[in-house]
Design a protein around this motif. Structure first.
Motif, short mmCIF file in Angstrom:
data_model
loop_
_atom_site.label_atom_id
_atom_site.label_comp_id
_atom_site.label_asym_id
_atom_site.label_seq_id
_atom_site.Cartn_x
_atom_site.Cartn_y
_atom_site.Cartn_z
N THR A 44 0.83 -1.21 0.00
CA THR A 44 0.00 0.00 0.00
C THR A 44 0.86 1.25 0.00
OG1 THR A 44 -1.70 -1.19 1.25
CG2 THR A 44 -1.84 1.22 1.21
N ALA A 45 1.95 1.21 0.77
CA ALA A 45 2.87 2.36 0.82
C ALA A 45 3.48 2.63 -0.55
CB ALA A 45 3.96 2.10 1.85
N LEU A 46 3.85 1.57 -1.25
CA LEU A 46 4.42 1.75 -2.59
C LEU A 46 3.42 2.39 -3.54
CD1 LEU A 46 6.86 0.13 -1.61
CD2 LEU A 46 6.73 -1.21 -3.72
N SER A 47 2.14 2.02 -3.39
CA SER A 47 1.12 2.61 -4.27
C SER A 47 0.98 4.11 -4.03
CB SER A 47 -0.22 1.90 -4.08
OG SER A 47 -0.79 2.22 -2.82
N LEU A 48 1.32 4.56 -2.83
CA LEU A 48 1.28 6.01 -2.56
C LEU A 48 2.46 6.72 -3.21
CD1 LEU A 48 0.42 6.10 1.27
CD2 LEU A 48 -1.15 6.13 -0.68
N ILE A 49 3.59 6.05 -3.30
CA ILE A 49 4.82 6.68 -3.79
C ILE A 49 4.97 6.57 -5.30
CG2 ILE A 49 7.34 6.72 -3.55
CD1 ILE A 49 5.70 7.68 -1.09
N PHE A 50 4.37 5.56 -5.92
CA PHE A 50 4.54 5.37 -7.36
C PHE A 50 4.16 6.59 -8.19
CE2 PHE A 50 4.43 0.44 -7.26
CZ PHE A 50 5.77 0.44 -6.91
N PRO A 51 3.07 7.31 -7.88
CA PRO A 51 2.79 8.53 -8.67
C PRO A 51 3.94 9.54 -8.62
CG PRO A 51 0.86 7.92 -7.39
CD PRO A 51 1.98 7.04 -6.93
N CYS A 113 2.57 11.90 3.06
CA CYS A 113 2.17 10.59 3.58
C CYS A 113 1.02 10.71 4.58
CB CYS A 113 3.37 9.89 4.22
SG CYS A 113 4.63 9.41 3.03
N ARG A 114 1.06 11.74 5.42
CA ARG A 114 -0.06 11.95 6.36
C ARG A 114 -1.35 12.25 5.61
NH1 ARG A 114 3.77 14.75 9.52
NH2 ARG A 114 3.05 16.73 8.67
N PHE A 115 -1.26 13.02 4.54
CA PHE A 115 -2.43 13.36 3.73
C PHE A 115 -2.98 12.13 3.00
CE2 PHE A 115 -4.16 14.63 -0.42
CZ PHE A 115 -5.20 15.45 -0.01
N SER A 116 -2.09 11.23 2.59
CA SER A 116 -2.47 10.10 1.75
C SER A 116 -3.00 8.90 2.51
CB SER A 116 -1.27 9.65 0.90
OG SER A 116 -0.81 10.71 0.10
N SER A 117 -2.62 8.75 3.79
CA SER A 117 -3.04 7.56 4.54
C SER A 117 -3.17 7.88 6.02
CB SER A 117 -2.03 6.43 4.35
OG SER A 117 -2.38 5.31 5.14
N ASP A 118 -4.14 7.20 6.67
CA ASP A 118 -4.29 7.38 8.13
C ASP A 118 -3.74 6.19 8.90
OD1 ASP A 118 -6.12 5.48 7.42
OD2 ASP A 118 -7.86 6.50 8.31
N GLN A 119 -3.05 5.26 8.20
CA GLN A 119 -2.47 4.09 8.85
C GLN A 119 -0.99 4.35 9.16
OE1 GLN A 119 -3.43 0.30 6.93
NE2 GLN A 119 -4.96 1.39 5.70
#
Length: 200
Positions: A44-51, A113-119
């Protein structure tokens, strides 16, 4: 190349360029495959960074393409000194692009990262992965410029070969660095990032 028919030029020049662009996407696919075996939160973290990685690749490739067009035109006109100036300027621009992303990674990564996920675990993995990608991406920006300069001169095979070798290095290093095999330290998601920048 001036006397070569257009169709022959297309058949000679296009396949290596298309393959090189395909290889660029292999890095993300390979990272996703091995990270998914390590942790679903890591995937899931990688999916946030790929863009963000795609944006970096787009800017690096776009800069290299601009250099390619200018150098090939100057080559056709026999302007050797102007070519050298353009290549030097392109390398400076590549370094500037790297510094820009590195600074953005330091300053804004945690907010993103804080904006993209709450986990918390996803945020942690995304930060660990992206920090390495941003801080050690100089190779990607300079490689894009080198590739396009060589292609402007008609050398399509050397850049393609270099990118294939880089992708293979990433494939080999990913499991070794993520899981700590062959005596290497188990770096987890940071290992995926390290394998990517080493390959680049």
């Amino acid at each position: 190349m001036k006397q070569t028919p257009i169709w022959k030029l297309l058949l000679k020049l296009c396949p290596p360029v298309m393959l090189a662009l395909l290889i660029q996407s292999v890095y993300n696919i390979v990272d996703s495959y091995f990270v998914a075996q390590y942790s679903f939160d890591g995937l899931t973290a990688l999916s946030l960074i790929f863009p963000l990685q795609l944006l970096m690749t787009a800017i690096a490739t776009g800069t290299g393409t601009g250099i390619n067009i200018l150098v090939s035109r100057m080559d056709g006109r026999g302007e050797k000194e102007a070519q050298n100036d353009t290549i030097r300027s392109g390398f400076c621009l590549g370094i500037f692009n790297f510094l820009l992303f590195a600074a953005a990674g330091i300053l804004f990564l945690e907010s993103y990262c804080r904006f993209s996920s709450d986990q918390p675990s996803v945020r942690l993995y995304a930060t660990q992965y992206a920090r390495i990608i941003f801080l050690f991406s100089l190779g990607m920006f300079l490689e894009a410029n080198c590739t396009k300069v060589l292609q402007a001169k008609g050398n399509m095979l050397l850049p393609m070969g270099a990118q294939i070798i880089g992708a293979l290095i990433n494939v080999v290093l990913d499991p070794l660095l993520i899981f700590g095999k062959l005596g290497l330290p188990a770096m987890g998601i940071q290992g995926a990032a390290a394998a990517t920048v080493i390959g680049q």
